[in-house]
Design an enzyme around this catalytic site. Structure first.
Site, mmCIF file in Angstrom:
data_model
loop_
_atom_site.group_PDB
_atom_site.id
_atom_site.type_symbol
_atom_site.label_atom_id
_atom_site.label_comp_id
_atom_site.label_asym_id
_atom_site.label_seq_id
_atom_site.Cartn_x
_atom_site.Cartn_y
_atom_site.Cartn_z
ATOM 1 N N SER A 134 4.405 29.746 -30.043
ATOM 2 C CA SER A 134 3.241 30.222 -29.306
ATOM 3 C C SER A 134 3.678 30.978 -28.038
ATOM 4 C CB SER A 134 2.311 29.044 -29.002
ATOM 5 O OG SER A 134 1.078 29.470 -28.491
ATOM 6 N N ASP A 273 -5.264 32.376 -37.413
ATOM 7 C CA ASP A 273 -4.937 31.757 -36.128
ATOM 8 C C ASP A 273 -6.114 31.960 -35.175
ATOM 9 O OD1 ASP A 273 -3.943 31.141 -33.540
ATOM 10 O OD2 ASP A 273 -1.897 31.555 -34.201
ATOM 11 N N HIS A 305 -3.378 27.651 -35.704
ATOM 12 C CA HIS A 305 -2.424 27.787 -34.610
ATOM 13 C C HIS A 305 -1.607 26.511 -34.496
ATOM 14 C CE1 HIS A 305 -0.725 29.625 -31.063
ATOM 15 N NE2 HIS A 305 -0.888 28.479 -30.411
#
Length: 339
Positions: A134, A273, A305
């Site tokens: 991320s 996502d 995600h």
């Protein structure tokens, strides 16, 4: 097949299982301690995996705990760099984690992950693959691109970099988080963590922003979204013109395009996502890879995600998933072909 929301919510609800790391706190360039948590494999080591977690995550976040366990099971030593101020990582200087803050990653590469450092620690030279999750992926790719552009790419200690579900386009990420579902499901828990961070490091941040306590407290209470935090804290501390200037500098897609050709980079994204959004399509990536032959893009149709949740039985058995298995197998492949 689960939706992106189900993957994300259930993935975030995985139960923790504490990992006992060996912690090191060497100084950063500005003197703030860098938090490096090491876990050694009991097998003959195949190499080292260096991990930068996502925003608000640290070495005891469940998906990082699982990553550490699986890396060691595959024969890797693993090092988690918890960014300053997150978890129990110290914050003594009023610079903190954002997707554009790369000083600690670059300093760690140059001062603590060189071949001589690894030989001193483990008694032998071991190759390193870096994995960023991320926002940690954004931080990592920007750091490597900057170090390559500085003219001394030889200090980059990584055989390859793997970027997992990063916000490749920050404007899309922001719009996704400001959507109805983004506000309903994800902004509140994120802001609880960020307000806690702001209160924990109140004195430092007040001094850096040059505001009194009442003004600071009012600003913190008024932060309802991630974008509020970025406007109130990130933009002034890092001297951006506005939040869009910050997004422009933080979008990792541009930094991957500037990657040094000597360092292969693998980027993954999930089409559903619901945190980062889908701002960089497969067509964008085809164009990038056409010009950057050292880059690889892998897109999955689902996964949310940092989710990639398996069946209930697979989750009960703590079986691996794409989130851990794919980057580790990539690391194994890179180390096998280059050694």
């Amino acid at each position: 097949m689960y939706s992106g929301h189900i993957h994300t919510i259930l993935g975030g609800a995985r139960l923790p299982k504490r990992v006992e790391y060996e912690r090191e706190l060497p100084p950063a360039e500005d003197g703030n301690p860098i938090c490096l948590d090491w876990l050694r494999t009991e097998k003959t080591p195949k190499g080292i995996v260096f991990v930068v977690p996502g925003l608000g995550n640290y070495s005891q976040t469940p998906y990082i705990q699982r990553m550490s366990e699986e890396a060691c099971a595959m024969g890797f030593h693993i090092c988690i760099m918890t960014v300053r101020g997150m978890g129990s990582a110290p914050l003594q200087v009023a610079k903190f984690a954002s997707v554009t803050f790369t000083e600690d990653v670059r300093w760690t590469m140059k001062k603590y992950l060189q071949e001589a450092n690894i030989k001193e620690k483990f008694g032998q030279a071991l190759s390193i693959v870096a994995i960023g999750f991320s926002a940690g992926g954004s931080m990592l790719t920007k750091a490597v691109a900057e170090e390559g552009a500085s003219g001394d790419g030889s200090v980059i200690p990584f055989r390859a970099v793997i970027c997992v579900t990063a916000p490749y386009d920050m404007e899309t990420h922001s719009a996704t988080m400001l959507s109805f579902m983004g506000k309903l499901l994800y902004q509140r828990p994120l802001m609880v963590a960020l307000r806690r961070f702001a209160q924990k490091h109140k004195k430092l941040l007040m001094e850096r922003q040059n505001v009194d306590e009442q003004t600071y407290d009012e600003n913190v209470r008024g932060m309802m979204t991630l974008q509020d935090f970025e406007n109130a804290v990130v933009v002034p501390i890092f001297n951006y013109a506005n939040v869009h200037d910050y997004y422009r500098h933080g979008s990792s897609f541009q930094w991957i395009r500037q990657f040094p050709a000597t360092v292969p980079v693998v980027c993954t994204a999930s089409r559903d996502d619901i945190i980062t959004g889908y701002g960089c399509t497969a067509e964008h990536w085809r164009d990038l890879i056409h010009h950057c032959h050292h880059a690889v893009y892998v897109e999955t149709p689902t996964g949310g995600h940092l989710g990639y949740v398996g069946t209930p039985l697979q989750e009960y058995r703590r079986e691996s998933s794409f989130l851990y298995d794919f980057p580790l197998r990539c690391a194994l492949a890179f180390l096998s072909t280059t050694d």
